[in-house]
Design a protein around this motif. Sequence first.
Motif, mmCIF file in Angstrom:
data_model
loop_
_atom_site.group_PDB
_atom_site.id
_atom_site.type_symbol
_atom_site.label_atom_id
_atom_site.label_comp_id
_atom_site.label_asym_id
_atom_site.label_seq_id
_atom_site.Cartn_x
_atom_site.Cartn_y
_atom_site.Cartn_z
ATOM 1 N N SER A 125 0.920 -1.271 -0.129
ATOM 2 C CA SER A 125 -0.063 -0.082 0.019
ATOM 3 C C SER A 125 0.956 1.420 -0.169
ATOM 4 N N HIS A 126 0.443 2.350 -0.731
ATOM 5 C CA HIS A 126 1.220 3.381 -0.950
ATOM 6 C C HIS A 126 0.478 4.718 -0.483
ATOM 7 N N GLY A 127 -0.676 4.547 0.199
ATOM 8 C CA GLY A 127 -1.422 5.553 0.816
ATOM 9 C C GLY A 127 -0.455 6.261 2.011
ATOM 10 N N ALA A 128 -1.107 7.646 2.310
ATOM 11 C CA ALA A 128 -0.355 8.251 3.374
ATOM 12 C C ALA A 128 -0.332 7.504 4.683
ATOM 13 N N MET A 129 -1.707 7.046 5.034
ATOM 14 C CA MET A 129 -1.943 6.407 6.541
ATOM 15 C C MET A 129 -0.873 4.932 6.464
ATOM 16 N N ASP A 130 -1.159 4.294 5.012
ATOM 17 C CA ASP A 130 -0.176 2.891 5.190
ATOM 18 C C ASP A 130 1.151 3.221 5.060
ATOM 19 N N PHE A 131 1.675 4.251 4.562
ATOM 20 C CA PHE A 131 3.133 4.633 4.505
ATOM 21 C C PHE A 131 3.608 4.801 6.095
ATOM 22 N N ILE A 132 2.933 5.656 6.635
ATOM 23 C CA ILE A 132 3.041 5.909 8.385
ATOM 24 C C ILE A 132 2.995 4.761 9.061
ATOM 25 N N MET A 133 2.163 3.828 8.883
ATOM 26 C CA MET A 133 1.916 2.393 9.610
ATOM 27 C C MET A 133 3.191 1.464 9.323
ATOM 28 N N SER A 134 3.512 1.642 7.979
ATOM 29 C CA SER A 134 4.716 0.659 7.673
ATOM 30 C C SER A 134 6.062 1.097 8.136
ATOM 31 N N ILE A 135 6.090 2.290 8.796
ATOM 32 C CA ILE A 135 7.561 2.753 9.453
ATOM 33 C C ILE A 135 7.528 2.254 10.802
ATOM 34 N N ILE A 136 6.320 1.972 11.361
ATOM 35 C CA ILE A 136 6.495 1.513 12.780
ATOM 36 C C ILE A 136 6.671 0.070 12.865
ATOM 37 N N PRO A 137 7.635 -0.586 13.386
ATOM 38 C CA PRO A 137 7.780 -2.100 13.417
ATOM 39 C C PRO A 137 6.611 -2.812 14.260
ATOM 40 N N ASP A 138 6.351 -3.987 13.711
ATOM 41 C CA ASP A 138 5.565 -4.806 14.717
ATOM 42 C C ASP A 138 6.388 -5.286 15.943
ATOM 43 N N ASN A 139 7.808 -5.535 15.513
ATOM 44 C CA ASN A 139 8.901 -5.747 16.520
ATOM 45 C C ASN A 139 10.021 -5.507 16.076
ATOM 46 N N ILE A 140 11.122 -5.163 16.721
ATOM 47 C CA ILE A 140 12.193 -4.395 16.037
ATOM 48 C C ILE A 140 13.298 -5.614 15.781
ATOM 49 N N GLU A 148 14.410 -4.425 7.063
ATOM 50 C CA GLU A 148 13.302 -3.209 6.778
ATOM 51 C C GLU A 148 13.796 -2.137 7.269
ATOM 52 N N LEU A 149 14.344 -0.910 6.130
ATOM 53 C CA LEU A 149 15.323 0.122 6.733
ATOM 54 C C LEU A 149 14.433 1.025 7.418
ATOM 55 N N LEU A 150 13.305 1.525 7.216
ATOM 56 C CA LEU A 150 12.348 2.616 7.598
ATOM 57 C C LEU A 150 11.966 2.271 9.226
ATOM 58 N N PRO A 151 11.360 1.018 9.466
ATOM 59 C CA PRO A 151 11.126 0.622 10.767
ATOM 60 C C PRO A 151 12.368 0.943 11.833
ATOM 61 N N ILE A 152 13.588 0.110 11.078
ATOM 62 C CA ILE A 152 14.784 0.207 11.861
ATOM 63 C C ILE A 152 15.264 1.508 12.373
ATOM 64 N N LEU A 153 15.110 2.610 11.151
ATOM 65 C CA LEU A 153 15.365 3.966 11.494
ATOM 66 C C LEU A 153 14.491 4.643 12.503
ATOM 67 N N PHE A 154 13.319 3.990 12.537
ATOM 68 C CA PHE A 154 12.204 4.899 13.371
ATOM 69 C C PHE A 154 12.774 4.254 14.964
#
Length: 422
Positions: A125-140, A148-154
Amino acid sequence: MKINFKNLTVQVIIGIFVGIAIGFTFPEFGEKLKVLADIFIKMIKMVIAPIVFFTVVIGIGSMGDLKKVGRIGGKALLYFEIVTTFALAIGIIVVNLIKPGKGFNTTAVEGGDISQFTDQAKETSHGAMDFIMSIIPDNIVGAMASGELLPILFFAVLFGTSLAAMGDKAKPVVELFEKLTDAFFGVVNMIMKVSPIAASGAMAYTIGKFGLGSLVSLGKLMGSVYITMFLFIILVLGAIAKFYKFSIFKFIAYIKEEILLVLGTSSSESALPRMMERLEKYGCSKSVVGLVVPTGYSFNLDGTAIYLSMAAIFIAQAYGVDLTLMQEITLLGILMLTSKGAAGVTGSGFITLAATLAAFPMIPVEGIALLLGVDRFMSEARAITNLIGNGVATVVVSKMENEFHPPLELAEEAPAASRQIV
């Protein structure tokens, strides 16, 4: 002039030419050598997640000043957004001027199977909320394991911010992470010794699979993409560099080994660890490098932005779809969002393009099949532009923060560099 065959740059160049010769002479054997590049890239990816995590945490944690963290992060993200938008706009302008897809015979190119890309585009998904949710990892741990670079960065930003708030109490942790980072860079140096073999295998596969003549049918688009990226680097990044008093040409010469590595492997990730090390030696502070470079690999993909905008308009031209100015502006807006998630998607070029076209139904998504044969060649230009763009961004943010302290040999050249016309 005596050639130093122990120099990594010389070895990578030799590897590239050997790969071209093997692919041209023994195409079937050349195709099989792709495994050499795959092994190398997999080894590099093996250390990217911990290196990114440690460097971001060290960069933020060692500052001890949350206002400074926010200031550097804000400046970096603002810079990324402005420059990436320029890249997208330049791509759309050039492809409209040259019109490489006009009169293109869409039946002349073998279609190829694009289902793997369209299926993944639907799943991603490439919607704004989907993009934001994908940044937050389920677990690190899971994010680390899958790279997954974005969750690691977050998570790294949160962890580093927590250490910065602890003050002196956090010093033992920061010092431990610094030692671990040095150990991982030692692993990178070992892996880099086989980079010429990887470059040779990658080029042998490319020439063996597609052949030298495979470029003819889509050469106009390829030429347009390469010219656009060249102009972007020299004019846009060159102007930025000149404003901040350093030479884009000398900077490119300084990171030539990393550029050649990317040229051979078609992956900017392969040069990420060495690029961070080189930027510190160039004069950028460890804290700025640790925060800006990993973030740039997700939010500052200048080459990918240029490619996406030009590829989308090319497909429209090939299928005879005349887009209005408003439609092209809308496409630009969609690309500004989808291009930001490109680094976190495997096979990012095609999947992100398919996701963009799925959200922009005026252009047929099946048109990406036209690009299957030459995407490999254009991916090299994308990766090199991304690498140079992130390097320039790091230097710029360092200078903004007055945290740029070049070594003596570079400092002596600075006056000349600042006068050089770029």
